[in-house]
Design an enzyme around this catalytic site. Structure first.
Site, PDB file in Angstrom:
ATOM      1  N   ASN A  91      38.639  47.643  22.951  1.00 24.82           N
ATOM      2  CA  ASN A  91      37.541  47.577  23.921  1.00 24.82           C
ATOM      3  C   ASN A  91      38.006  47.779  25.354  1.00 24.82           C
ATOM      4  O   ASN A  91      37.249  48.276  26.185  1.00 24.82           O
ATOM      5  CB  ASN A  91      36.849  46.210  23.759  1.00 24.82           C
ATOM      6  N   TYR A 157      36.157  60.271  33.426  1.00 23.49           N
ATOM      7  CA  TYR A 157      35.740  59.133  32.579  1.00 23.49           C
ATOM      8  C   TYR A 157      35.128  59.669  31.288  1.00 23.49           C
ATOM      9  O   TYR A 157      35.453  59.207  30.191  1.00 23.49           O
ATOM     10  CB  TYR A 157      34.745  58.215  33.318  1.00 23.49           C
ATOM     11  N   GLY A 188      25.308  52.966  25.995  1.00 24.89           N
ATOM     12  CA  GLY A 188      24.878  53.446  27.316  1.00 24.89           C
ATOM     13  C   GLY A 188      25.074  52.311  28.308  1.00 24.89           C
ATOM     14  O   GLY A 188      26.080  51.599  28.244  1.00 24.89           O
TER      15      GLY A 188
HETATM   16  P1  NDP Z   1      34.370  44.936  32.086  1.00 26.23           P
HETATM   17  O1  NDP Z   1      34.918  45.468  33.341  1.00 26.23           O
HETATM   18  O2  NDP Z   1      33.467  43.765  32.131  1.00 26.23           O
HETATM   19  O3  NDP Z   1      35.552  44.634  31.049  1.00 26.23           O
HETATM   20  C1  NDP Z   1      36.650  45.491  30.898  1.00 26.23           C
HETATM   21  C2  NDP Z   1      37.760  44.774  30.171  1.00 26.23           C
HETATM   22  O4  NDP Z   1      38.857  45.680  29.995  1.00 26.23           O
HETATM   23  C3  NDP Z   1      38.278  43.569  30.924  1.00 26.23           C
HETATM   24  O5  NDP Z   1      38.446  42.504  30.059  1.00 26.23           O
HETATM   25  C4  NDP Z   1      39.620  44.026  31.468  1.00 26.23           C
HETATM   26  O6  NDP Z   1      40.528  42.938  31.506  1.00 26.23           O
HETATM   27  C5  NDP Z   1      40.043  45.018  30.362  1.00 26.23           C
HETATM   28  N1  NDP Z   1      41.039  45.943  30.852  1.00 26.23           N
HETATM   29  C6  NDP Z   1      40.901  46.902  31.800  1.00 26.23           C
HETATM   30  N2  NDP Z   1      42.067  47.513  32.027  1.00 26.23           N
HETATM   31  C7  NDP Z   1      42.987  46.909  31.207  1.00 26.23           C
HETATM   32  C8  NDP Z   1      44.366  47.080  30.992  1.00 26.23           C
HETATM   33  N3  NDP Z   1      45.081  48.006  31.658  1.00 26.23           N
HETATM   34  N4  NDP Z   1      44.980  46.292  30.074  1.00 26.23           N
HETATM   35  C9  NDP Z   1      44.286  45.368  29.405  1.00 26.23           C
HETATM   36  N5  NDP Z   1      42.968  45.157  29.559  1.00 26.23           N
HETATM   37  C10 NDP Z   1      42.334  45.913  30.469  1.00 26.23           C
HETATM   38  O7  NDP Z   1      33.609  46.183  31.401  1.00 26.23           O
HETATM   39  P2  NDP Z   1      32.886  46.349  29.987  1.00 26.23           P
HETATM   40  O8  NDP Z   1      32.895  45.109  29.206  1.00 26.23           O
HETATM   41  O9  NDP Z   1      31.598  47.005  30.250  1.00 26.23           O
HETATM   42  O10 NDP Z   1      33.845  47.443  29.321  1.00 26.23           O
HETATM   43  C11 NDP Z   1      34.385  47.310  28.034  1.00 26.23           C
HETATM   44  C12 NDP Z   1      34.440  48.678  27.372  1.00 26.23           C
HETATM   45  O11 NDP Z   1      33.127  49.169  27.204  1.00 26.23           O
HETATM   46  C13 NDP Z   1      35.187  49.738  28.176  1.00 26.23           C
HETATM   47  O12 NDP Z   1      35.969  50.507  27.291  1.00 26.23           O
HETATM   48  C14 NDP Z   1      34.066  50.593  28.753  1.00 26.23           C
HETATM   49  O13 NDP Z   1      34.482  51.906  29.013  1.00 26.23           O
HETATM   50  C15 NDP Z   1      33.060  50.516  27.631  1.00 26.23           C
HETATM   51  N6  NDP Z   1      31.689  50.841  27.976  1.00 26.23           N
HETATM   52  C16 NDP Z   1      31.023  50.130  28.948  1.00 26.23           C
HETATM   53  C17 NDP Z   1      29.713  50.449  29.254  1.00 26.23           C
HETATM   54  C18 NDP Z   1      28.962  49.771  30.343  1.00 26.23           C
HETATM   55  O14 NDP Z   1      27.912  50.303  30.782  1.00 26.23           O
HETATM   56  N7  NDP Z   1      29.376  48.594  30.799  1.00 26.23           N
HETATM   57  C19 NDP Z   1      29.000  51.512  28.509  1.00 26.23           C
HETATM   58  C20 NDP Z   1      29.801  52.181  27.545  1.00 26.23           C
HETATM   59  C21 NDP Z   1      31.074  51.840  27.261  1.00 26.23           C
HETATM   60  P3  NDP Z   1      41.583  42.642  32.664  1.00 26.23           P
HETATM   61  O15 NDP Z   1      41.068  43.242  33.932  1.00 26.23           O
HETATM   62  O16 NDP Z   1      41.678  41.147  32.698  1.00 26.23           O
HETATM   63  O17 NDP Z   1      42.839  43.277  32.181  1.00 26.23           O
HETATM   64  C1  8X3 Z   2      29.629  53.600  30.489  1.00 26.14           C
HETATM   65  C2  8X3 Z   2      28.278  54.206  30.518  1.00 26.14           C
HETATM   66  O1  8X3 Z   2      26.913  56.121  31.472  1.00 26.14           O
HETATM   67  O2  8X3 Z   2      28.243  54.818  33.035  1.00 26.14           O
HETATM   68  O3  8X3 Z   2      30.462  54.215  29.582  1.00 26.14           O
HETATM   69  O4  8X3 Z   2      29.280  56.352  31.534  1.00 26.14           O
HETATM   70  S1  8X3 Z   2      28.190  55.432  31.686  1.00 26.14           S
END
Ligand code: NDP
Ligand code: 8X3
Length: 257
Positions: A91, A157, A188
């Site tokens: 994730n 991205y 999304g």
């Molecule tokens: P958050 O920013 O809330 O969470 C991201 C998480 O990733 C944090 O726990 C952060 O932990 C961890 N992370 C980032 N970089 C690193 C690293 N180098 N090593 C270890 N951990 C890392 O965002 P989301 O929960 O929204 O994102 C989770 C996933 O969902 C991502 O892959 C994102 O691309 C994907 N996603 C999100 C969407 C959205 O609209 N929010 C839509 C589609 C997909 P820490 O900083 O403590 O290391």
């Molecule tokens: C996160 C959703 O639409 O910002 O992956 O790329 S979007």
């Protein structure tokens, strides 16, 4: 629904958003959790919450998924009772900036590619051989709508999430003939710290992303991830795109005034 009671589930990016919500959902379902992220304090708070609320057993691993040696060493050094990972939830991920490709900060690209693509690969490479040996396992990758459709200034991205999609497909093909499942959950708009991180802590800009929209919540996604993990062994949710009702494509969003 198949029980995941006592299964060992490693979640990357468990310190926030979707990862933390997955930790809560899987803890409630009785799994034993390996919580990883860079922010160790957050992991400790979450572990305490889960231990208190669900009597969960948690193993905290402060880990930067971009650090290949650290990933290999920490996974190899897991205590024997934690080493047999049943479910890997890849994730951890982020977006940095929303800029035209020819104007973007190259450092932002490095961070996205290193985290979203290479980090996911390092974890997968470290965990899947054990799954094959034990003939049991499930890899669940968090992709994105951005891996299906490119949007203006989304360039790198979107490319990382298209890569996640290809990696999920490739891994599924490579594991054919084993009982190991590979799923991709591709959301999304989910309201988490994602936009805050994307816009380098510009809170106002981050809030505007969700203005007038009912976005998905991290819990919505965690429930879907849990659903994938609790299907019978012969059922693999291969790929699943989930959007808020207010969103049709990455850019077509219905906003109330
Ligand atoms: P958050 O920013 O809330 O969470 C991201 C998480 O990733 C944090 O726990 C952060 O932990 C961890 N992370 C980032 N970089 C690193 C690293 N180098 N090593 C270890 N951990 C890392 O965002 P989301 O929960 O929204 O994102 C989770 C996933 O969902 C991502 O892959 C994102 O691309 C994907 N996603 C999100 C969407 C959205 O609209 N929010 C839509 C589609 C997909 P820490 O900083 O403590 O290391
Ligand atoms: C996160 C959703 O639409 O910002 O992956 O790329 S979007």
């Amino acid at each position: 629904m198949v029980s995941i009671h006592k299964q060992i589930v490693l979640i990357t990016g468990a310190s926030s958003g979707i990862g933390a919500a997955c930790a809560r959902a899987f803890a409630q379902a009785g799994a034993q959790l390996i919580l990883t992220a860079r922010r160790s304090e957050r992991l400790s708070e979450l572990a305490q919450e889960l231990e208190h609320q669900y009597q969960s057993t948690c193993y905290r691993m402060t880990l930067d998924v971009r650090d290949r040696d650290q990933v290999q060493t920490m996974l190899a050094q897991l205590p024997p009772e934690w080493a047999n990972i049943d479910i890997l939830i890849n994730n951890a991920g982020l977006s940095r900036g929303l800029d035209k490709l020819h104007e973007a900060e190259i450092q932002d690209w490095e961070e996205m590619i290193d985290t979203n693509v290479k980090g996911l690969l390092y974890l997968t490479r470290a965990v899947v051989p054990g799954m094959i040996k034990r003939q049991q396992g499930h890899v669940i990758n968090i992709g994105s709508i951005a891996g299906h459709q490119v949007y203006p200034a989304g360039n790198v991205y979107c490319a990382t999430k298209a890569a996640v999609r290809s990696i999920s497909e490739g891994l599924k093909i490579d594991l054919l003939g084993t009982p190991i499942r590979v799923s991709s959950v591709d959301p999304g708009m989910v309201e988490t710290e994602f936009s805050q991180v994307r816009f380098h802590n510009d809170t106002e800009r981050a809030q505007r992303v969700y203005q007038g929209v009912i976005p998905l919540t991290a819990t919505d996604i965690a429930e879907i991830v849990l659903f994938c993990a609790t299907r019978p062994a012969h059922v693999n949710i291969s790929s699943l795109v989930v959007l808020p009702t207010d969103q049709a494509t990455p850019t077509l969003v219905h906003r109330r005034q």
